[in-house]
Design a protein around this motif. Structure first.
Motif, PDB file in Angstrom:
ATOM      1  N   TRP A  37     -55.100  57.389 -38.541  1.00  0.00           N
ATOM      2  CA  TRP A  37     -54.678  57.323 -37.100  1.00  0.00           C
ATOM      3  C   TRP A  37     -54.408  56.157 -36.396  1.00  0.00           C
ATOM      4  O   TRP A  37     -53.384  55.851 -35.534  1.00  0.00           O
ATOM      5  N   THR A  41     -50.693  55.264 -34.784  1.00  0.00           N
ATOM      6  CA  THR A  41     -50.623  54.948 -33.293  1.00  0.00           C
ATOM      7  C   THR A  41     -51.003  53.606 -32.926  1.00  0.00           C
ATOM      8  O   THR A  41     -50.664  53.289 -31.685  1.00  0.00           O
ATOM      9  N   TRP A  53     -58.063  60.478 -27.816  1.00  0.00           N
ATOM     10  CA  TRP A  53     -56.919  60.428 -28.412  1.00  0.00           C
ATOM     11  C   TRP A  53     -55.740  60.930 -27.479  1.00  0.00           C
ATOM     12  O   TRP A  53     -54.468  60.679 -27.488  1.00  0.00           O
ATOM     13  N   LEU A  56     -52.956  58.554 -25.730  1.00  0.00           N
ATOM     14  CA  LEU A  56     -51.909  58.251 -26.409  1.00  0.00           C
ATOM     15  C   LEU A  56     -50.581  59.530 -26.114  1.00  0.00           C
ATOM     16  O   LEU A  56     -49.440  59.018 -26.572  1.00  0.00           O
ATOM     17  N   LEU A  85     -46.677  61.380 -29.622  1.00  0.00           N
ATOM     18  CA  LEU A  85     -47.370  60.285 -29.597  1.00  0.00           C
ATOM     19  C   LEU A  85     -46.941  58.853 -28.921  1.00  0.00           C
ATOM     20  O   LEU A  85     -45.701  58.773 -29.574  1.00  0.00           O
ATOM     21  N   ALA A  87     -46.690  55.937 -30.458  1.00  0.00           N
ATOM     22  CA  ALA A  87     -47.075  55.406 -31.608  1.00  0.00           C
ATOM     23  C   ALA A  87     -46.747  53.900 -31.936  1.00  0.00           C
ATOM     24  O   ALA A  87     -45.797  53.515 -30.998  1.00  0.00           O
TER      25      ALA A  87
END
Length: 659
Positions: A37, A41, A53, A56, A85, A87
């Motif tokens: 993860w 991200t 989470w 994001l 996301l 990232a």
């Protein structure tokens, strides 16, 4: 790895896995996420726990993702969410696919969730192993509906080798034609619209008939076109069977309710018919008995004794009919009380008066003790009298000749206590728990000495409860007497109730001289010949001029041609008659009176004399225009007295007209 107790070995593997893996509790809050993860991200793994989470997820998608996530968790079924996301090292958000699988314990209770989060462009490689071992069937189809990939779950569900499925469509894999066609139609809709679709089907497998639910999801290429579809198929047999069982239970429950309602209606109709058919013959017996008593009763002691026995038998039969119907209505919750404020002492004295003859015949002394002040009760005076009557009847029945029965009324702790005590047969300890059960009697053998249906104490208990009270029984054993005490709530200050129906002064008993009906014209309507003939004889003996007719139609014909001087002064009508009942007959008589005021100076007073003996029947008769309601078999003295009372205005008017 579970969401609650991660296995150390599995966690070590997850920590080094190249794809994002996570675990959550039953509410969906992340409890673990692996280092992949952070690599994807840039967010620290610990910061993603809970629901962090979501920070994001681009703000424009956040509300939709949160909603889809919560709805998916509530469904307790595997689901997927496609979203972006923010990232690390990406100029724009990356598109990811989050897969969520529920975890169950032995009783199918959801205890948590496990899932993955992957780039949509890399579905095949990082997660191939995970998908291969997923419990649900996961397949990819091209535009020709051929399988590009299918995981091993297809073997467990349908016995199809995954490798052999590649390059074939559903029909070629042996699925029924209707299933294969419907499956291809749904997949084509996803290719055309770019939106996911659902599809449910049922097939026969090695494990019998199974139910499945599929979700068909679009997969896009770099130009945004749908290049393939992803099909996830879940076995929902257990859920479907549970739903079918619930539906079957609902149908059975509804059918049972309909049957119960029909049975209750049939029972009520049966009881009404039984009441009518039993009361009607008793009316003729009682009327003929009264005629015999007036003609020959005093001349011969044996005949007088026979007549007294017949009258007592009629009274017992009427009481048993009323107890049976009342008990049935009480036990089925259909007995309703019209509660009013009334003085208690006159009601108890009325009950004592009703059993006075039985007490006299058995040489039983009834002793009473009342408080000095008047006691007021809110309830049904008629039903309270019935309670006391039942207790007194039992006490007299089970007492030895020459004994005494004590009735005491007192007020204790805002309760009215009515006690009936005797020194008679008593109650065996082993029978005490069943004392108030319907149809239960301590001696139910063929040689028992006490008559009755075993409903009296059941009625006492239920009627007391309907008044917000209770009843207790005490006995030291057989042949040592018994004490029954009824506890009722004391009434608050309220105006006294007015008596319904006929005034007490008119309710003549057997010891009251029958007034003369000389010159009174009575129209008698009854379809039963025996009842009609006996009442005609009874009223004529009292001096009345009686016109007996067998139906409402005949009565209307008679009234339409009778001269003014011959118009009846009182109508006595049965209710249940073939063709036209007493209610309709009286309504048409009232209309005739309005159309011809010259012959009918005023409405003719009417008495409903019927075998329907419930309170609802009385209220309906009075609401329909009858002045008085009498249940068969009517007390002859009472009937004559009521006719005399109702005819007085017309006789007075006739006398004034002559002067």
């Amino acid at each position: 790895m579970t969401s609650h107790t991660p296995d150390p070995g599995l966690r070590a593997v997850a920590d080094v896995a190249p794809c994002v893996l996570w675990a959550a509790n039953a509410d969906g809050a992340w409890l673990y996420v692996n280092p992949a993860w952070t690599r994807l991200t840039g967010q620290d793994a610990d910061a993603a726990l809970g629901v962090a989470w979501l920070d994001l997820v681009p703000e424009a998608q956040r509300q939709r993702v949160r909603r889809d996530y919560v709805n998916g968790i509530l469904s307790a079924e595997p689901f997927e969410i496609r979203h972006d996301l923010n990232a690390r090292d990406a100029g724009a958000p990356v598109s990811v696919l989050m897969r969520v699988h529920p975890e169950f314990r032995g009783d199918r209770q959801v205890v948590g969730f496990a899932g993955s989060c992957s780039l949509q462009q890399a579905v095949d490689h990082p997660f191939r192993t995970l998908v291969d071992h997923a419990p649900d069937i996961i397949a990819r189809l091209d535009r020709g509906m051929r399988h590009l990939y299918v995981n091993h779950a297809i073997r467990d569900a349908f016995g199809i080798d995954p490798a052999a499925a590649v390059g074939k469509d559903a029909a070629q894999l042996g699925f029924p034609e209707d299933v294969a066609c419907a499956f291809a139609d749904v997949a084509q809709q996803v290719f055309d619209s770019g939106e996911q679709r659902g599809f449910d089907f049922t097939v026969s497998t090695m494990r019998g008939t199974r139910h499945f639910s599929s979700r068909v999801l679009p997969e896009f290429d770099g130009q945004g076109a749908v290049s393939s579809v992803l099909v996830i198929t879940y076995d929902v047999t257990q859920r479907m069977l549970a739903q079918l069982e619930r539906d079957a239970l609902l149908i059975r429950e509804q059918a049972a309710r309909v049957q119960a309602e029909a049975a209750a209606q049939a029972r009520d109709q049966f009881l009404s018919i039984v009441s009518h058919e039993l009361r009607s013959p008793l009316n003729g017996i009682q009327s003929w008995t009264h005629v015999l008593e007036n003609r020959v009763g005093g001349d011969s002691p044996p005949i007088a004794r026979a007549i007294a026995g017949i009258k007592k038998g009629v009274q017992q039969q009427v009481r048993m009919i009323e107890d049976l119907i009342d008990a049935t209505r009480v036990m089925t919750g259909k007995l309703r009380l019209v509660k009013q404020s009334f003085l208690l002492r006159p009601t108890i004295e009325a009950a004592i008066g009703n059993v006075a003859r039985d007490a006299y015949e058995r040489n039983i002394d009834i002793r009473t003790q009342f408080p000095d002040e008047d006691i007021r009760l809110v309830g049904s005076a008629e039903r309270i009298e019935q309670i006391v009557w039942n207790l007194l009847t039992n006490a007299i029945k089970f007492s030895a000749p020459g004994a005494a029965v004590d009735v005491e009324v007192a007020v204790r702790d805002r309760e009215i206590c009515i006690s009936v005590a005797d020194s008679g047969k008593g109650i065996a300890p082993e029978f005490m728990p069943y004392l108030f059960d319907p149809f239960r009697q301590a001696d139910a053998s063929n040689t028992r000495r006490a008559e009755g249906l075993g409903l009296g104490l059941t009625l006492v208990q239920r009627l007391a409860e309907l008044h917000g009270g209770r009843v207790t029984a005490y006995s030291e054993g057989e042949n040592r007497g018994a004490v029954f005490t009824v506890y009722l709530p004391l009434a608050e200050e309220a105006p006294l109730a007015r008596d319904e129906g006929v005034p007490r002064a008119v309710q003549a008993d057997q010891g009251t001289a029958i007034p003369s009906l000389s010159g009174i014209r009575v129209l008698l309507i009854d379809d039963q010949r025996e009842a009609r003939d006996s009442l005609t004889e009874l009223l004529q003996e009292a001096g009345a001029q009686v016109m007996p007719l067998e139906s409402g139609m005949r009565a209307l014909e008679y009234l339409s041609v009778i001269e003014k001087a011959g118009v009846p002064q009182v109508i006595v009508s049965d209710i249940a008659m073939p063709g036209q009942d007493g209610y309709v007959t009286l309504q048409q008589i009232r209309q005739m009176e309005k159309r011809d005021p010259g012959r009918f100076a005023a409405p003719i007073p009417a008495i409903a004399l019927t075998a329907f003996g419930q309170r609802e029947d009385r209220l309906k008769a009075l609401a329909s225009g009858f002045q008085v309601y009498l249940a068969k078999p009517a007390n002859p003295s009472e009937l004559v007295a009521i006719i005399d009372m109702l005819a007085k205005p017309s006789r007075t008017g006739a006398a004034q007209a002559r002067h």
